[in-house]
Write a protein that holds these residues in place. Structure first.
Motif, PDB file in Angstrom:
ATOM      1  N   HIS A 109      -5.010  17.939 -13.277  1.00  0.00           N
ATOM      2  CA  HIS A 109      -5.345  16.521 -13.281  1.00  0.00           C
ATOM      3  C   HIS A 109      -6.792  16.305 -13.721  1.00  0.00           C
ATOM      4  O   HIS A 109      -7.116  15.310 -14.364  1.00  0.00           O
ATOM      5  CB  HIS A 109      -5.126  15.928 -11.883  1.00  0.00           C
ATOM      6  CG  HIS A 109      -3.683  15.881 -11.474  1.00  0.00           C
ATOM      7  ND1 HIS A 109      -3.040  16.952 -10.911  1.00  0.00           N
ATOM      8  CD2 HIS A 109      -2.757  14.892 -11.571  1.00  0.00           C
ATOM      9  CE1 HIS A 109      -1.778  16.634 -10.664  1.00  0.00           C
ATOM     10  NE2 HIS A 109      -1.578  15.394 -11.052  1.00  0.00           N
TER      11      HIS A 109
ATOM     12  N   HIS B 132       1.173   2.356  -3.530  1.00  0.00           N
ATOM     13  CA  HIS B 132      -0.021   2.622  -4.326  1.00  0.00           C
ATOM     14  C   HIS B 132      -0.125   4.124  -4.584  1.00  0.00           C
ATOM     15  O   HIS B 132       0.071   4.935  -3.689  1.00  0.00           O
ATOM     16  CB  HIS B 132      -1.276   2.131  -3.597  1.00  0.00           C
ATOM     17  CG  HIS B 132      -1.344   0.643  -3.492  1.00  0.00           C
ATOM     18  ND1 HIS B 132      -2.375  -0.014  -2.863  1.00  0.00           N
ATOM     19  CD2 HIS B 132      -0.510  -0.333  -3.944  1.00  0.00           C
ATOM     20  CE1 HIS B 132      -2.174  -1.317  -2.919  1.00  0.00           C
ATOM     21  NE2 HIS B 132      -1.042  -1.536  -3.569  1.00  0.00           N
ATOM     22  N   TYR B 133      -0.438   4.492  -5.812  1.00  0.00           N
ATOM     23  CA  TYR B 133      -0.541   5.889  -6.243  1.00  0.00           C
ATOM     24  C   TYR B 133       0.814   6.600  -6.228  1.00  0.00           C
ATOM     25  O   TYR B 133       0.883   7.802  -6.421  1.00  0.00           O
ATOM     26  CB  TYR B 133      -1.536   6.680  -5.371  1.00  0.00           C
ATOM     27  CG  TYR B 133      -2.879   6.013  -5.244  1.00  0.00           C
ATOM     28  CD1 TYR B 133      -3.770   6.002  -6.309  1.00  0.00           C
ATOM     29  CD2 TYR B 133      -3.249   5.367  -4.066  1.00  0.00           C
ATOM     30  CE1 TYR B 133      -5.002   5.374  -6.201  1.00  0.00           C
ATOM     31  CE2 TYR B 133      -4.477   4.731  -3.957  1.00  0.00           C
ATOM     32  CZ  TYR B 133      -5.350   4.739  -5.023  1.00  0.00           C
ATOM     33  OH  TYR B 133      -6.559   4.112  -4.916  1.00  0.00           O
TER      34      TYR B 133
ATOM     35  N   LYS C 219       0.799  -1.227   0.000  1.00  0.00           N
ATOM     36  CA  LYS C 219       0.000   0.000   0.000  1.00  0.00           C
ATOM     37  C   LYS C 219       0.831   1.277   0.000  1.00  0.00           C
ATOM     38  O   LYS C 219       0.384   2.313  -0.481  1.00  0.00           O
ATOM     39  CB  LYS C 219      -0.950  -0.014   1.200  1.00  0.00           C
ATOM     40  CG  LYS C 219      -2.017  -1.100   1.109  1.00  0.00           C
ATOM     41  CD  LYS C 219      -3.029  -0.987   2.232  1.00  0.00           C
ATOM     42  CE  LYS C 219      -4.128  -2.031   2.066  1.00  0.00           C
ATOM     43  NZ  LYS C 219      -5.158  -1.937   3.133  1.00  0.00           N
TER      44      LYS C 219
ATOM     45  N   LYS D  50     -10.139  10.338  -4.682  1.00  0.00           N
ATOM     46  CA  LYS D  50      -9.372   9.962  -3.492  1.00  0.00           C
ATOM     47  C   LYS D  50      -8.130  10.833  -3.323  1.00  0.00           C
ATOM     48  O   LYS D  50      -7.611  10.981  -2.216  1.00  0.00           O
ATOM     49  CB  LYS D  50      -8.980   8.484  -3.562  1.00  0.00           C
ATOM     50  CG  LYS D  50     -10.162   7.537  -3.404  1.00  0.00           C
ATOM     51  CD  LYS D  50      -9.738   6.085  -3.396  1.00  0.00           C
ATOM     52  CE  LYS D  50      -9.054   5.714  -2.112  1.00  0.00           C
ATOM     53  NZ  LYS D  50      -8.823   4.250  -2.010  1.00  0.00           N
ATOM     54  N   ALA D  51      -7.645  11.403  -4.437  1.00  0.00           N
ATOM     55  CA  ALA D  51      -6.454  12.249  -4.369  1.00  0.00           C
ATOM     56  C   ALA D  51      -6.791  13.712  -4.077  1.00  0.00           C
ATOM     57  O   ALA D  51      -5.893  14.524  -3.847  1.00  0.00           O
ATOM     58  CB  ALA D  51      -5.673  12.157  -5.679  1.00  0.00           C
TER      59      ALA D  51
ATOM     60  N   LYS E 152       4.626   4.077 -10.414  1.00  0.00           N
ATOM     61  CA  LYS E 152       3.889   4.176 -11.671  1.00  0.00           C
ATOM     62  C   LYS E 152       4.065   2.961 -12.577  1.00  0.00           C
ATOM     63  O   LYS E 152       3.227   2.704 -13.440  1.00  0.00           O
ATOM     64  CB  LYS E 152       4.315   5.435 -12.424  1.00  0.00           C
ATOM     65  CG  LYS E 152       3.983   6.726 -11.686  1.00  0.00           C
ATOM     66  CD  LYS E 152       4.397   7.941 -12.491  1.00  0.00           C
ATOM     67  CE  LYS E 152       4.033   9.223 -11.757  1.00  0.00           C
ATOM     68  NZ  LYS E 152       4.426  10.433 -12.526  1.00  0.00           N
TER      69      LYS E 152
ATOM     70  N   LYS F 223     -12.526   7.184  -9.288  1.00  0.00           N
ATOM     71  CA  LYS F 223     -12.196   6.814  -7.908  1.00  0.00           C
ATOM     72  C   LYS F 223     -10.828   7.361  -7.511  1.00  0.00           C
ATOM     73  O   LYS F 223     -10.669   7.969  -6.442  1.00  0.00           O
ATOM     74  CB  LYS F 223     -12.221   5.291  -7.763  1.00  0.00           C
ATOM     75  CG  LYS F 223     -11.854   4.794  -6.374  1.00  0.00           C
ATOM     76  CD  LYS F 223     -11.922   3.279  -6.309  1.00  0.00           C
ATOM     77  CE  LYS F 223     -11.540   2.776  -4.928  1.00  0.00           C
ATOM     78  NZ  LYS F 223     -11.604   1.285  -4.847  1.00  0.00           N
ATOM     79  N   ASN F 224      -9.835   7.167  -8.367  1.00  0.00           N
ATOM     80  CA  ASN F 224      -8.486   7.627  -8.044  1.00  0.00           C
ATOM     81  C   ASN F 224      -8.399   9.146  -7.988  1.00  0.00           C
ATOM     82  O   ASN F 224      -7.682   9.711  -7.152  1.00  0.00           O
ATOM     83  CB  ASN F 224      -7.489   7.088  -9.074  1.00  0.00           C
ATOM     84  CG  ASN F 224      -7.291   5.589  -8.944  1.00  0.00           C
ATOM     85  OD1 ASN F 224      -7.540   5.018  -7.889  1.00  0.00           O
ATOM     86  ND2 ASN F 224      -6.838   4.949 -10.006  1.00  0.00           N
TER      87      ASN F 224
ATOM     88  N   GLU G 196     -14.606   7.678  -0.998  1.00  0.00           N
ATOM     89  CA  GLU G 196     -13.942   6.588  -1.713  1.00  0.00           C
ATOM     90  C   GLU G 196     -14.038   6.737  -3.228  1.00  0.00           C
ATOM     91  O   GLU G 196     -13.536   5.900  -3.971  1.00  0.00           O
ATOM     92  CB  GLU G 196     -14.550   5.245  -1.292  1.00  0.00           C
ATOM     93  CG  GLU G 196     -14.221   4.842   0.135  1.00  0.00           C
ATOM     94  CD  GLU G 196     -12.724   4.674   0.357  1.00  0.00           C
ATOM     95  OE1 GLU G 196     -12.062   4.056  -0.504  1.00  0.00           O
ATOM     96  OE2 GLU G 196     -12.220   5.161   1.378  1.00  0.00           O
TER      97      GLU G 196
ATOM     98  N   GLY H 101     -12.707   3.544 -12.292  1.00  0.00           N
ATOM     99  CA  GLY H 101     -11.407   3.561 -11.628  1.00  0.00           C
ATOM    100  C   GLY H 101     -10.735   4.919 -11.711  1.00  0.00           C
ATOM    101  O   GLY H 101     -10.133   5.392 -10.738  1.00  0.00           O
ATOM    102  N   LEU H 102     -10.828   5.565 -12.874  1.00  0.00           N
ATOM    103  CA  LEU H 102     -10.258   6.904 -13.031  1.00  0.00           C
ATOM    104  C   LEU H 102     -10.919   7.886 -12.067  1.00  0.00           C
ATOM    105  O   LEU H 102     -10.252   8.692 -11.409  1.00  0.00           O
ATOM    106  CB  LEU H 102     -10.439   7.383 -14.473  1.00  0.00           C
ATOM    107  CG  LEU H 102      -9.538   6.753 -15.538  1.00  0.00           C
ATOM    108  CD1 LEU H 102      -9.986   7.184 -16.929  1.00  0.00           C
ATOM    109  CD2 LEU H 102      -8.083   7.141 -15.311  1.00  0.00           C
TER     110      LEU H 102
END
Length: 227
Positions: free
Chosen positions: A205, A104-105, A101, A151-152, A108, A147-148, A177, A144-145
């Motif tokens: 982003h 993660h993020y 973990k 979360k950021a 790359k 979500k990420n 989330e 997924g895009l």
């Protein structure tokens, strides 16, 4: 296909497999959406399992046609013989480590998964299909895009607070989330006020996310796979 008076060429069709705890079905989808879908298999009272997937492919003579295959990530995992659930190596493309973990993020690039060998790296069975014949599901990529990206975000920033205001029926836990559905994501991307609420770090982003979602996934999706 002859009975339906459809022009048939194997490369023009893809096999979509969907499963649940009580049913299993397979449908042929035309890559250009020129023709309607063609059901080729359906069974009830059958659970999603490796053995049942193997039986389905045998009955529709998959090895004879070798269509490209699309489905949700769980179906793809079963077809490729992967262990289900929360395992260390869940991706069939690379050796992304779900337990690492701290990276993660951050990390790359992860090592490419060279082979799917039973007994190694969470592979339980011999793959039923060639990994190169798998078409990744656009809907899962979109979710997924999103979500990420969420979360950021700065959880105390104007952008994140605007999400809670815009979607009052979504629980704070889900928003935190980044759990949204397709129509909600499209609604958000069309909202100019949301873009104005993003801080200088989030805004660039956000533009990249919108470009990937609208230009790539939305523009090419109908030609390859509907979500």
């Amino acid at each position: 296909m002859t009975e339906l008076k459809f022009e048939y060429k194997t490369s023009d069709w893809r096999l979509f497999i969907d499963s649940s705890k009580v049913s299993l079905k397979a449908v042929l989808l035309h890559n250009g959406n020129k023709y309607p879908s063609v059901p080729v298999a359906h069974a009830t009272e059958i659970k999603e399992s490796y053995e049942n997937m193997k039986s389905l492919l045998e009955h529709i003579k998959y090895n004879q046609y070798s269509w490209k295959i699309c489905g949700d990530l769980k179906v793809i995992a079963i077809l490729l013989g992967l262990q289900l659930g929360y395992m260390k190596f869940s991706c069939f493309l690379c050796e992304w480590d779900s337990r690492d973990k701290k990276n993660h993020y951050v990390k790359k690039e992860w090592p490419k998964r060279d082979a799917l060998i039973p007994g190694q790296r969470n592979v339980l069975h011999t793959p039923l299909i060639n990994p190169e014949d798998v078409l990744l599901p656009p809907l899962h990529i979109k979710l997924g895009l999103m979500k990420n990206f969420v979360k950021a975000m700065n959880k105390n920033g104007d952008g994140f607070c605007y999400l809670k205001k815009k979607f009052p029926n979504i629980s704070d836990a889900k928003i935190k989330e980044g759990i949204f559905v397709g129509p909600q994501i499209r609604n958000l991307l069309a909202d100019e006020e949301f873009e104005q609420k993003l801080n200088p770090i989030e805004n660039p982003h956000g533009h990249v996310f919108e470009m990937l979602f609208v230009i790539f996934l939305e523009a090419t999706g109908p030609k390859t796979m509907k979500s």
